[in-house]
Design a protein around this motif. Structure first.
Motif, PDB file in Angstrom:
ATOM      1  N   ALA A   1      40.266  38.921  32.839  1.00  0.00           N
ATOM      2  CA  ALA A   1      40.884  39.755  31.541  1.00  0.00           C
ATOM      3  C   ALA A   1      42.286  39.256  31.772  1.00  0.00           C
ATOM      4  CB  ALA A   1      40.833  41.162  31.952  1.00  0.00           C
ATOM      5  N   GLU A   2      43.000  39.075  32.776  1.00  0.00           N
ATOM      6  CA  GLU A   2      44.598  38.817  32.963  1.00  0.00           C
ATOM      7  C   GLU A   2      44.678  37.344  32.234  1.00  0.00           C
ATOM      8  OE1 GLU A   2      45.160  39.098  37.092  1.00  0.00           O
ATOM      9  OE2 GLU A   2      45.562  41.189  37.092  1.00  0.00           O
ATOM     10  N   GLN A   3      43.866  36.315  32.526  1.00  0.00           N
ATOM     11  CA  GLN A   3      43.830  35.207  31.882  1.00  0.00           C
ATOM     12  C   GLN A   3      43.669  35.038  30.328  1.00  0.00           C
ATOM     13  OE1 GLN A   3      44.761  32.423  33.842  1.00  0.00           O
ATOM     14  NE2 GLN A   3      44.701  34.076  35.311  1.00  0.00           N
ATOM     15  N   LEU A   4      43.058  36.139  29.861  1.00  0.00           N
ATOM     16  CA  LEU A   4      42.649  36.264  28.618  1.00  0.00           C
ATOM     17  C   LEU A   4      43.914  37.159  27.975  1.00  0.00           C
ATOM     18  CD1 LEU A   4      38.724  36.568  28.398  1.00  0.00           C
ATOM     19  CD2 LEU A   4      39.965  34.598  27.643  1.00  0.00           C
ATOM     20  N   GLY A   5      44.635  37.768  28.567  1.00  0.00           N
ATOM     21  CA  GLY A   5      45.631  38.755  28.165  1.00  0.00           C
ATOM     22  C   GLY A   5      45.116  39.773  27.479  1.00  0.00           C
ATOM     23  N   ARG A   6      43.974  40.349  27.845  1.00  0.00           N
ATOM     24  CA  ARG A   6      43.743  41.591  27.361  1.00  0.00           C
ATOM     25  C   ARG A   6      42.896  42.453  28.384  1.00  0.00           C
ATOM     26  NH1 ARG A   6      38.899  38.444  23.824  1.00  0.00           N
ATOM     27  NH2 ARG A   6      37.363  38.371  25.531  1.00  0.00           N
ATOM     28  N   PRO A   7      42.923  43.681  28.164  1.00  0.00           N
ATOM     29  CA  PRO A   7      42.145  44.502  29.157  1.00  0.00           C
ATOM     30  C   PRO A   7      40.600  44.419  29.087  1.00  0.00           C
ATOM     31  CG  PRO A   7      42.781  45.891  27.145  1.00  0.00           C
ATOM     32  CD  PRO A   7      43.418  44.430  27.007  1.00  0.00           C
TER      33      PRO A   7
ATOM     34  N   GLY B   1      32.725  44.946  44.185  1.00  0.00           N
ATOM     35  CA  GLY B   1      34.223  44.696  44.443  1.00  0.00           C
ATOM     36  C   GLY B   1      34.679  43.293  44.034  1.00  0.00           C
ATOM     37  N   ARG B   2      33.966  42.210  44.579  1.00  0.00           N
ATOM     38  CA  ARG B   2      34.115  40.788  44.265  1.00  0.00           C
ATOM     39  C   ARG B   2      34.057  40.329  42.730  1.00  0.00           C
ATOM     40  NH1 ARG B   2      32.163  36.633  48.335  1.00  0.00           N
ATOM     41  NH2 ARG B   2      33.477  35.248  47.173  1.00  0.00           N
ATOM     42  N   LEU B   3      33.028  40.989  42.148  1.00  0.00           N
ATOM     43  CA  LEU B   3      32.842  40.627  40.608  1.00  0.00           C
ATOM     44  C   LEU B   3      33.929  41.564  39.776  1.00  0.00           C
ATOM     45  CD1 LEU B   3      31.089  40.230  38.439  1.00  0.00           C
ATOM     46  CD2 LEU B   3      29.750  42.179  38.722  1.00  0.00           C
ATOM     47  N   THR B   4      34.242  42.713  40.334  1.00  0.00           N
ATOM     48  CA  THR B   4      35.397  43.365  39.689  1.00  0.00           C
ATOM     49  C   THR B   4      36.614  42.903  39.792  1.00  0.00           C
ATOM     50  OG1 THR B   4      34.287  45.674  39.855  1.00  0.00           O
ATOM     51  CG2 THR B   4      36.610  45.643  39.625  1.00  0.00           C
ATOM     52  N   ALA B   5      36.820  42.143  40.781  1.00  0.00           N
ATOM     53  CA  ALA B   5      38.277  41.305  41.014  1.00  0.00           C
ATOM     54  C   ALA B   5      38.132  39.988  40.144  1.00  0.00           C
ATOM     55  CB  ALA B   5      38.377  40.959  42.514  1.00  0.00           C
ATOM     56  N   THR B   6      37.033  39.524  40.112  1.00  0.00           N
ATOM     57  CA  THR B   6      36.946  38.312  39.401  1.00  0.00           C
ATOM     58  C   THR B   6      37.079  38.555  37.621  1.00  0.00           C
ATOM     59  OG1 THR B   6      35.551  37.189  40.901  1.00  0.00           O
ATOM     60  CG2 THR B   6      35.354  36.342  38.549  1.00  0.00           C
ATOM     61  N   SER B   7      36.424  39.979  37.313  1.00  0.00           N
ATOM     62  CA  SER B   7      36.643  40.002  35.806  1.00  0.00           C
ATOM     63  C   SER B   7      38.234  40.589  35.526  1.00  0.00           C
ATOM     64  CB  SER B   7      35.716  41.295  35.762  1.00  0.00           C
ATOM     65  OG  SER B   7      34.489  41.138  35.733  1.00  0.00           O
ATOM     66  N   VAL B   8      38.815  41.384  36.601  1.00  0.00           N
ATOM     67  CA  VAL B   8      40.181  41.616  36.450  1.00  0.00           C
ATOM     68  C   VAL B   8      40.828  40.410  36.345  1.00  0.00           C
ATOM     69  CG1 VAL B   8      42.467  42.302  37.514  1.00  0.00           C
ATOM     70  CG2 VAL B   8      40.247  43.741  37.527  1.00  0.00           C
ATOM     71  N   TRP B   9      40.667  39.388  37.125  1.00  0.00           N
ATOM     72  CA  TRP B   9      41.267  37.924  36.821  1.00  0.00           C
ATOM     73  C   TRP B   9      41.162  37.323  35.529  1.00  0.00           C
ATOM     74  CZ3 TRP B   9      39.344  33.091  35.959  1.00  0.00           C
ATOM     75  CH2 TRP B   9      40.382  32.239  36.141  1.00  0.00           C
TER      76      TRP B   9
ATOM     77  N   THR C   1      14.452  42.366  33.090  1.00  0.00           N
ATOM     78  CA  THR C   1      15.301  41.014  32.632  1.00  0.00           C
ATOM     79  C   THR C   1      16.358  41.265  31.587  1.00  0.00           C
ATOM     80  OG1 THR C   1      13.553  39.306  33.199  1.00  0.00           O
ATOM     81  CG2 THR C   1      15.353  38.813  31.823  1.00  0.00           C
ATOM     82  N   VAL C   2      17.569  41.439  32.139  1.00  0.00           N
ATOM     83  CA  VAL C   2      18.820  42.091  31.321  1.00  0.00           C
ATOM     84  C   VAL C   2      19.823  41.106  31.334  1.00  0.00           C
ATOM     85  CG1 VAL C   2      20.467  43.736  31.201  1.00  0.00           C
ATOM     86  CG2 VAL C   2      18.099  44.666  32.033  1.00  0.00           C
ATOM     87  N   ASP C   3      20.379  40.506  30.420  1.00  0.00           N
ATOM     88  CA  ASP C   3      21.522  39.581  30.108  1.00  0.00           C
ATOM     89  C   ASP C   3      22.601  40.643  30.198  1.00  0.00           C
ATOM     90  OD1 ASP C   3      19.797  37.383  29.597  1.00  0.00           O
ATOM     91  OD2 ASP C   3      20.183  37.566  27.417  1.00  0.00           O
ATOM     92  N   ALA C   4      23.765  40.230  30.845  1.00  0.00           N
ATOM     93  CA  ALA C   4      24.921  40.780  30.813  1.00  0.00           C
ATOM     94  C   ALA C   4      26.290  39.835  31.374  1.00  0.00           C
ATOM     95  CB  ALA C   4      25.020  41.801  31.885  1.00  0.00           C
ATOM     96  N   SER C   5      27.297  40.101  30.970  1.00  0.00           N
ATOM     97  CA  SER C   5      28.462  39.127  31.233  1.00  0.00           C
ATOM     98  C   SER C   5      29.468  39.857  31.967  1.00  0.00           C
ATOM     99  CB  SER C   5      28.828  38.497  29.990  1.00  0.00           C
ATOM    100  OG  SER C   5      29.518  39.400  29.276  1.00  0.00           O
ATOM    101  N   ALA C   6      29.949  38.757  32.852  1.00  0.00           N
ATOM    102  CA  ALA C   6      31.222  39.526  33.750  1.00  0.00           C
ATOM    103  C   ALA C   6      32.281  40.004  32.805  1.00  0.00           C
ATOM    104  CB  ALA C   6      31.523  38.477  34.584  1.00  0.00           C
ATOM    105  N   GLY C   7      32.620  41.146  33.208  1.00  0.00           N
ATOM    106  CA  GLY C   7      33.763  41.832  32.293  1.00  0.00           C
ATOM    107  C   GLY C   7      33.465  41.951  31.087  1.00  0.00           C
ATOM    108  N   GLY C   8      32.083  41.811  30.519  1.00  0.00           N
ATOM    109  CA  GLY C   8      31.891  42.155  29.171  1.00  0.00           C
ATOM    110  C   GLY C   8      32.300  41.194  28.170  1.00  0.00           C
TER     111      GLY C   8
ATOM    112  N   LEU D   1      37.346  50.880  39.009  1.00  0.00           N
ATOM    113  CA  LEU D   1      37.543  50.378  40.021  1.00  0.00           C
ATOM    114  C   LEU D   1      38.829  49.485  40.541  1.00  0.00           C
ATOM    115  CD1 LEU D   1      34.057  49.300  41.132  1.00  0.00           C
ATOM    116  CD2 LEU D   1      34.965  51.133  41.631  1.00  0.00           C
ATOM    117  N   SER D   2      39.394  48.856  39.310  1.00  0.00           N
ATOM    118  CA  SER D   2      40.719  48.109  39.560  1.00  0.00           C
ATOM    119  C   SER D   2      42.032  48.995  39.664  1.00  0.00           C
ATOM    120  CB  SER D   2      40.882  47.313  38.425  1.00  0.00           C
ATOM    121  OG  SER D   2      41.197  47.837  37.260  1.00  0.00           O
ATOM    122  N   HIS D   3      41.677  50.549  39.480  1.00  0.00           N
ATOM    123  CA  HIS D   3      42.664  51.398  39.426  1.00  0.00           C
ATOM    124  C   HIS D   3      42.487  52.238  40.731  1.00  0.00           C
ATOM    125  CE1 HIS D   3      43.310  49.798  35.267  1.00  0.00           C
ATOM    126  NE2 HIS D   3      44.689  49.860  35.995  1.00  0.00           N
ATOM    127  N   LYS D   4      41.500  52.420  41.211  1.00  0.00           N
ATOM    128  CA  LYS D   4      41.056  53.416  42.514  1.00  0.00           C
ATOM    129  C   LYS D   4      42.097  53.396  43.442  1.00  0.00           C
ATOM    130  CE  LYS D   4      37.033  54.502  45.067  1.00  0.00           C
ATOM    131  NZ  LYS D   4      35.811  53.930  45.445  1.00  0.00           N
TER     132      LYS D   4
END
Length: 159
Positions: A139-145, A129-137, A87-94, A154-157
């Motif tokens: 990060a954009e909403q938060l205005g930080r990488p 791929g979908r998780l990465t796309a969501t995390s990119v979105w 059991t491991v906790d993690a968060s999308a986009g860190g 993966l977002s620059h692949k």
């Protein structure tokens, strides 16, 4: 804050084991070991899990939660997995942080965890791929990488 806290510094592993066994004895059927300021190392993780095993607390009742302040969250997670914790906790986009320790960064990024698990041959059911796309979105909403290395890779692949 099983490994360290911003007020007292390092937390003795025997103290954590004492609390964990007391909680188990009170009837808790799952215990989450948190490193919410991100100071743990794989050695700390292995040491605590070994000590808990000696105290009769099995790995299958444990979960882990690591922040990535010193870049150790993924290594700490691998150490826990090698000890039998599943059991491991993690968060999308860190995303995340700790209001009590200003230098603490976000949680282990789910993308980094999934990338590692897939590399170990462990199927997660997560569409990276979908998780990465969501995390990119996000990060954009938060205005930080994104702090996730997997998201960045993966977002620059295709570029």
């Amino acid at each position: 804050m099983c490994f360290g806290d911003p007020w007292e510094g390092a937390v003795p592993l025997r103290q954590v084991a004492r609390v964990c066994t007391a909680l188990r004895d009170m009837g808790c059927d799952e215990l989450s070991l948190g490193d919410t300021i991100g100071v743990a190392t794989p050695g700390h993780v292995r040491g605590l899990l070994s000590l808990l095993g000696e105290e009769g607390v099995p790995a299958d009742v444990l979960g882990v939660h690591f922040h990535d302040t010193y870049g150790q969250a993924l290594a700490n997670t691998l150490a826990a997995l090698q000890h039998g914790v599943t059991t491991v906790d993690a968060s999308a986009g860190g995303l995340g942080g700790c209001p009590y320790a200003r230098s603490a960064t976000g949680n282990l990024a789910t993308e980094d965890l999934v990338w590692m698990l897939h590399g170990l041959g462990i199927e997660t059911g997560v569409d990276l791929g979908r998780l990465t796309a969501t995390s990119v979105w996000m990060a954009e909403q938060l205005g930080r990488p994104s702090p996730s290395r997997t998201v960045r890779a993966l977002s620059h692949k295709d570029q």
